[in-house]
Design an enzyme around this catalytic site. Structure first.
Site, PDB file in Angstrom:
ATOM      1  N   ASP A  90       0.697  -1.295   0.166  1.00  0.00           N
ATOM      2  CA  ASP A  90       0.290  -0.240  -0.130  1.00  0.00           C
ATOM      3  C   ASP A  90       1.113   1.185   0.202  1.00  0.00           C
ATOM      4  OD1 ASP A  90      -1.789   2.201   0.777  1.00  0.00           O
ATOM      5  OD2 ASP A  90      -2.187   1.032   1.702  1.00  0.00           O
TER       6      ASP A  90
ATOM      7  N   TYR B  96      -8.142  14.476  -8.354  1.00  0.00           N
ATOM      8  CA  TYR B  96      -7.733  13.614  -8.987  1.00  0.00           C
ATOM      9  C   TYR B  96      -6.863  15.393  -9.650  1.00  0.00           C
ATOM     10  CZ  TYR B  96      -6.256  10.883 -12.696  1.00  0.00           C
ATOM     11  OH  TYR B  96      -5.262  10.333 -13.877  1.00  0.00           O
TER      12      TYR B  96
END
Length: 311
Positions: A121, A216
């Site tokens: 991760d 984003y």
């Protein structure tokens, strides 16, 4: 995601744990397996040490770390690098997805002399450190980082976006990219011979946003700043850094392009896509350059996507 279907003939296997693998335990054996003969053009992977020179006096394989390698663009780039005779370390959150990438490479296990899977991760500093520690333990160096792991996050009007929505995208796209770049930089700075290359996955959203994509878009603009700073700070250590801005590669994350996605005028429209394998070929080209040369910024996109001009 569009992929070469001829890769699908090899059997899938569960990843083998090793010292340094996140969530795994040490094992005494690291299997050495020949590639399945059914895969056209596959090279036999038989050397016990990757850095050992190949037959005929050729240079040893270089070592690439690819994040987000369990699907989409990361998988396509990992496969392209593997086909170009790179040793590839697959990083991603899902061990089963990394095992599938290894299977598509023609291997019956994600453990081979030229490929290793490390579930990671990228938002966790300890797991990023473990990824690069395992890479250095196994392969002794890092020549390339394709800094790819990312997420679109939730598409929502700005006033409806929650703090958690924002934080998730920033953690993955920006902080995760920084942590991986920092770990790669440390390795490249101290290894012998010194140096390496970092390629950040940007986006055409680093130049022009889509509606309702503020998290984003902001992170991809920030990745551009990350790329420029890495390029400058890496100069004394032969560390090159470039950025690949990608538009409409056909992956699981871009399925909406082919069914209808909101445009700047509010209408829904189907957009052209390109094969993600084309992104892989672009990364291979950038990675193959000598460290004295660098593709600072490149854009690879579906030719007819509504990006240039007025749509």
């Amino acid at each position: 995601m569009a992929q070469n279907t001829e890769r699908a003939g090899a059997a899938q296997a569960t990843p083998t744990a090793r010292a340094g693998q996140v969530g795994g335990t040490a094992t005494a054996e690291r299997p050495t397996l020949p590639a399945p003969s059914s895969r056209p053009g596959q090279r036999a992977q038989t050397a016990s040490v990757v850095q050992e020179a190949r037959r005929g006096g050729a240079a040893p394989r270089k070592v690439a770390v690819v994040t987000g390698a369990g699907s989409g663009i990361g998988r396509a780039v990992a496969l392209a690098l593997f086909d170009a005779d790179w040793t590839v370390v697959l990083a991603g959150r899902r061990a089963e997805a990394l095992a599938e990438t290894a299977r598509l490479a023609g291997l019956t296990t994600p453990e081979s002399p030229a490929l290793m899977a490390v579930p990671t991760d990228v938002t966790r500093p300890d797991q990023v450190d473990a990824l690069f520690a395992a890479t250095l333990e196994r392969f002794s160096r890092v020549d390339l980082l394709f800094n790819n792991a990312g997420t679109f996050g939730r598409t929502a009007p700005l006033d409806e976006l929650t703090y958690e929505d924002w934080h998730t995208v920033v953690d993955t796209n920006l902080t995760g990219a920084f942590l991986c770049a920092q770990a790669a930089f440390r390795a490249m700075k101290t290894q012998d011979p010194q140096g390496g290359r970092i390629i950040n996955n940007g986006s055409v959203s680093a130049h022009a946003p889509r509606p309702d994509s503020i998290a984003y878009t902001a992170t991809k603009h920030a990745v551009t700043g990350l790329t420029k700073s890495l390029s400058l700070d890496g100069r004394p250590y032969r560390i090159a850094c470039g950025q690949l801005d990608i538009g409409n590669a056909a992956t699981e994350m871009t399925g909406r392009m082919q069914t209808g996605i909101r445009q700047a005028n509010g209408q829904l429209a189907v957009e052209p896509v390109m094969d993600a394998a084309d992104v892989g070929r672009t990364v291979v080209h950038m990675a193959a350059l000598p460290l004295e040369a660098n593709v600072q910024f490149a854009t690879v996109m579906a030719t007819n996507m509504p990006y240039i001009g007025r749509g």
